[in-house]
Design a protein around this motif. Structure first.
Motif, PDB file in Angstrom:
ATOM      1  N   TYR A  90       0.870  -1.366   0.186  1.00  0.00           N
ATOM      2  CA  TYR A  90      -0.056   0.038   0.047  1.00  0.00           C
ATOM      3  C   TYR A  90       0.689   1.302  -0.100  1.00  0.00           C
ATOM      4  O   TYR A  90       1.216   1.743   0.998  1.00  0.00           O
ATOM      5  CB  TYR A  90      -0.797   0.046   1.187  1.00  0.00           C
ATOM      6  CG  TYR A  90      -2.218   1.100   1.318  1.00  0.00           C
ATOM      7  CD1 TYR A  90      -2.513   1.649   0.406  1.00  0.00           C
ATOM      8  CD2 TYR A  90      -2.268   1.498   2.596  1.00  0.00           C
ATOM      9  CE1 TYR A  90      -3.619   2.358   0.423  1.00  0.00           C
ATOM     10  CE2 TYR A  90      -3.267   2.789   2.535  1.00  0.00           C
ATOM     11  CZ  TYR A  90      -3.860   3.027   1.555  1.00  0.00           C
ATOM     12  OH  TYR A  90      -4.594   4.206   1.714  1.00  0.00           O
ATOM     13  N   ASN A  93       1.044   4.378   2.272  1.00  0.00           N
ATOM     14  CA  ASN A  93       1.555   4.297   3.780  1.00  0.00           C
ATOM     15  C   ASN A  93       3.070   4.465   3.745  1.00  0.00           C
ATOM     16  O   ASN A  93       3.526   4.938   4.763  1.00  0.00           O
ATOM     17  CB  ASN A  93       1.319   2.825   4.375  1.00  0.00           C
ATOM     18  CG  ASN A  93       1.702   3.081   5.863  1.00  0.00           C
ATOM     19  OD1 ASN A  93       0.791   3.657   6.796  1.00  0.00           O
ATOM     20  ND2 ASN A  93       2.406   2.267   6.166  1.00  0.00           N
ATOM     21  N   CYS A 123      -2.756   4.098   8.751  1.00  0.00           N
ATOM     22  CA  CYS A 123      -3.625   2.867   9.058  1.00  0.00           C
ATOM     23  C   CYS A 123      -3.779   2.452  10.648  1.00  0.00           C
ATOM     24  O   CYS A 123      -4.551   1.769  10.926  1.00  0.00           O
ATOM     25  CB  CYS A 123      -3.013   1.661   8.315  1.00  0.00           C
ATOM     26  SG  CYS A 123      -2.997   2.056   6.428  1.00  0.00           S
ATOM     27  N   GLN A 177     -11.473   1.757   3.095  1.00  0.00           N
ATOM     28  CA  GLN A 177     -10.518   0.826   2.742  1.00  0.00           C
ATOM     29  C   GLN A 177     -11.101  -0.306   1.764  1.00  0.00           C
ATOM     30  O   GLN A 177     -10.895  -0.621   0.684  1.00  0.00           O
ATOM     31  CB  GLN A 177      -9.828   0.110   3.719  1.00  0.00           C
ATOM     32  CG  GLN A 177      -8.761   1.066   4.544  1.00  0.00           C
ATOM     33  CD  GLN A 177      -8.079   0.383   5.648  1.00  0.00           C
ATOM     34  OE1 GLN A 177      -8.510  -0.559   6.229  1.00  0.00           O
ATOM     35  NE2 GLN A 177      -6.937   0.906   6.108  1.00  0.00           N
ATOM     36  N   ASN A 180     -12.502   1.013  -1.470  1.00  0.00           N
ATOM     37  CA  ASN A 180     -11.532   1.309  -2.669  1.00  0.00           C
ATOM     38  C   ASN A 180     -10.616   0.056  -2.803  1.00  0.00           C
ATOM     39  O   ASN A 180      -9.671   0.219  -3.383  1.00  0.00           O
ATOM     40  CB  ASN A 180     -10.728   2.871  -1.900  1.00  0.00           C
ATOM     41  CG  ASN A 180     -11.889   3.866  -2.365  1.00  0.00           C
ATOM     42  OD1 ASN A 180     -11.488   4.448  -3.082  1.00  0.00           O
ATOM     43  ND2 ASN A 180     -12.328   4.346  -1.061  1.00  0.00           N
ATOM     44  N   SER A 181     -11.054  -0.895  -2.365  1.00  0.00           N
ATOM     45  CA  SER A 181     -10.196  -2.270  -2.816  1.00  0.00           C
ATOM     46  C   SER A 181      -8.926  -2.208  -2.437  1.00  0.00           C
ATOM     47  O   SER A 181      -7.851  -2.823  -3.053  1.00  0.00           O
ATOM     48  CB  SER A 181     -10.308  -2.498  -4.337  1.00  0.00           C
ATOM     49  OG  SER A 181     -11.757  -2.694  -4.795  1.00  0.00           O
ATOM     50  N   ILE A 182      -8.673  -1.758  -1.138  1.00  0.00           N
ATOM     51  CA  ILE A 182      -7.171  -1.644  -0.702  1.00  0.00           C
ATOM     52  C   ILE A 182      -6.852  -3.099  -0.143  1.00  0.00           C
ATOM     53  O   ILE A 182      -7.660  -3.925   0.094  1.00  0.00           O
ATOM     54  CB  ILE A 182      -7.338  -0.797   0.868  1.00  0.00           C
ATOM     55  CG1 ILE A 182      -7.770   0.627   0.379  1.00  0.00           C
ATOM     56  CG2 ILE A 182      -5.802  -0.870   1.434  1.00  0.00           C
ATOM     57  CD1 ILE A 182      -7.005   1.388  -0.631  1.00  0.00           C
ATOM     58  N   VAL A 186      -3.630  -4.846   4.340  1.00  0.00           N
ATOM     59  CA  VAL A 186      -3.779  -3.399   5.056  1.00  0.00           C
ATOM     60  C   VAL A 186      -4.991  -3.379   5.936  1.00  0.00           C
ATOM     61  O   VAL A 186      -5.083  -2.757   6.624  1.00  0.00           O
ATOM     62  CB  VAL A 186      -3.386  -2.341   3.619  1.00  0.00           C
ATOM     63  CG1 VAL A 186      -3.601  -1.134   4.353  1.00  0.00           C
ATOM     64  CG2 VAL A 186      -2.344  -2.696   2.941  1.00  0.00           C
ATOM     65  N   CYS A 187      -6.090  -3.742   5.201  1.00  0.00           N
ATOM     66  CA  CYS A 187      -7.265  -3.647   5.809  1.00  0.00           C
ATOM     67  C   CYS A 187      -7.480  -4.309   7.301  1.00  0.00           C
ATOM     68  O   CYS A 187      -8.004  -3.842   8.269  1.00  0.00           O
ATOM     69  CB  CYS A 187      -8.455  -4.069   5.044  1.00  0.00           C
ATOM     70  SG  CYS A 187      -8.833  -3.311   3.286  1.00  0.00           S
TER      71      CYS A 187
END
Length: 497
Positions: A90, A93, A123, A177, A180-182, A186-187
């Motif tokens: 990501y 970050n 995050c 998240q 926005n398809s993070i 990360v999620c």
């Protein structure tokens, strides 16, 4: 709120130090940095924290934001630093990690909490220090961010309960998240921060009211009125929750709402072909979906031939997925007391009341309502509007429409209460699934009632607010719906007989 913060005081650091920071940033980034710093310093006044350290940390939190990935990789190499997986997956970050390096090695900021506040300000992470929480919240809630009414509320909450404010902000970040398809990794990190803080929060003394008033229960008279409304207006669609006509209700002018023009319901994602054909026979011409884009993506409405579809989110950041999230992650393993607390947190009676009261203060919600009422005025045929269960957001639009048409308060409340009767079976089923039986479990039952069904006090509170803060119902309707006198008359002539 933000005017109060802006007037709180100027940034008080050596000009040379600030000039050095500015060499790393564009003008717009530096303006954001000053906004974050001002909010952080403001919040630090309410807590026992080193205010100068807060100021320095906030000023440095985005020090690497305007660097390219290659420049940041070079900084990492220069100081022998191994970039973490979260930044490799990501890129947004990466500046936080490298910013902590620059703050330490080039600005002499050695405090561990300060460096962690910079490193994790995007995050978050479990077990954040007070300084980390202040920087995280200030970055996500500074005055240039969108949805200012919500952010003002979160800052106000943070003055006395920063953990609750962080919990609510983390919900917003998690929804962003997901929508926005993070990457899932990360999620999961943000979710872990959320889980940790929520578990820690419920162990404190800030627990739900042990003796709630029973203002969420319908009186016998209210139940009878709502039941009669359902008997007359219900549309029998097995795959659609809470579907019913809005019709035949009397207005204060002696007119009544025409039959066959307005339907309110839950979502249409499980609609069968036969039910779609049936809605066509009712003259359906327009469906207005009040859900967020994320909800629509997860459960899109079934398309109906010849019917126009409009997705107009009423509340951009409403978190209707969190009950499912909690059920999946917690419900099967928690004690009854903890279940009650979790469920009632997501019932959020106070938040829903504020949403009903303050809907006319939120620019995006106002824009949505204006568009909805334009469609209501101008679209021919039968119109159906819905959210997920057809209770809160649908209830707001129904209440605004009935108010605009001149209906008496008792009819507006009866239409709202009908959702409690319609959803009674669902509420009882989930209570049974969670083992809620007998007496002595009122907090959990109340939490379930408020999250799955409706609470009469919510709408009463909203109507009371209008009565006491506006010259007339029409003055509120003009502001909330965007209608002028002529357009309001067109609306009434269209739907009243």
């Amino acid at each position: 709120m933000f005017e109060e913060i802006r007037n709180f005081g100027q940034i008080k650091l050596e000009d040379e130090w600030i000039s050095h920071i500015k060499t790393y940033m564009s003008d717009s980034r530096f303006e954001h940095t000053l906004g974050v710093t001002t909010v952080a310093v403001y919040l630090s006044e309410f807590y026992d924290v080193d205010k100068d350290l807060v100021r320095k940390t906030a000023l440095l939190h985005d020090i690497a934001k305007d660097m390219s990935p290659d420049e940041m990789a070079n900084i990492a190499g220069k100081y022998g630093y191994q970039i973490q997986d979260i930044s490799l997956q990501y890129e947004a970050n990466l500046h936080a990690e490298i910013g902590a390096l620059i703050a330490e090695h080039e600005f002499g900021l050695y405090d561990k909490d300060a460096l962690n506040a910079i490193r994790f300000h995007v995050c978050a992470r479990p077990d954040m220090s007070l300084l980390e929480k202040i920087i995280f919240l200030s970055d996500h809630a500074e005055p240039q961010r969108p949805n200012q009414p919500m952010l003002r509320t979160l800052i106000e909450i943070a003055k006395t309960d920063i953990n609750l404010s962080i919990l609510r902000m983390l919900r917003v970040v998690i929804e962003y998240q997901v929508s926005n398809s993070i990457p899932k990794y990360v999620c999961d990190i943000t979710s872990e921060a959320y889980d940790y803080l929520l578990e820690d929060y419920c162990k404190t003394d800030q627990i739900y009211d042990q003796s709630p008033e029973n203002n969420d229960i319908l009186s016998d008279e209210e139940f009878d009125e709502a039941f009669e409304l359902i008997r007359c207006n219900q549309i029998k669609l097995k795959s659609v929750e809470n579907a019913r006509w809005i019709k035949d209700l009397l207005t204060n002018s002696g007119r009544k709402i025409k039959d066959g023009l307005l339907i309110r319901s839950g979502s249409l994602h499980q609609l069968t072909d036969e039910e779609a054909d049936y809605l066509n026979t009712l003259g359906l011409s327009l469906v207005i979906d009040l859900r967020t884009p994320m909800e629509v993506a997860q459960a899109p409405d079934k398309s109906i031939a010849g019917v126009r579809y409009e997705n107009i989110p009423l509340v951009e950041n409403i978190d209707t997925s969190m009950m499912d999230y909690l059920t999946q992650r917690y419900m099967q393993s928690l004690s009854e007391t903890d279940r009650a607390w979790y469920v009632e947190q997501y019932a959020r009676i106070d938040e829903v009341i504020k949403m009903y009261r303050n809907i006319s203060m939120d620019a995006r919600s106002l824009d949505s309502i204006h568009r909805i009422f334009q469609l209501l005025r101008e679209s021919p045929g039968t119109i159906l509007f819905h959210c997920t269960s057809g209770k809160d957001r649908t209830g707001i639009i129904a209440a605004l429409l009935l108010l605009a048409l001149g209906c008496d308060k008792k009819y507006i409340i009866s239409d709202y209460n009908a959702s409690a009767v319609t959803l009674f079976t669902k509420t009882e089923s989930i209570k049974a699934d969670l083992g809620v039986r007998g007496n002595g479990k009122e907090n959990l039952k109340r939490g379930l009632q408020t999250s799955i069904s409706v609470v009469p006090e919510v709408l009463r509170s909203g109507l009371y607010y209008i009565e006491n803060n506006y010259f007339s119902n029409d003055s509120f309707i003009f502001e909330a719906t965007g209608c002028n006198d002529r357009e309001l008359e067109l609306l009434r002539n269209k739907f009243l007989v």
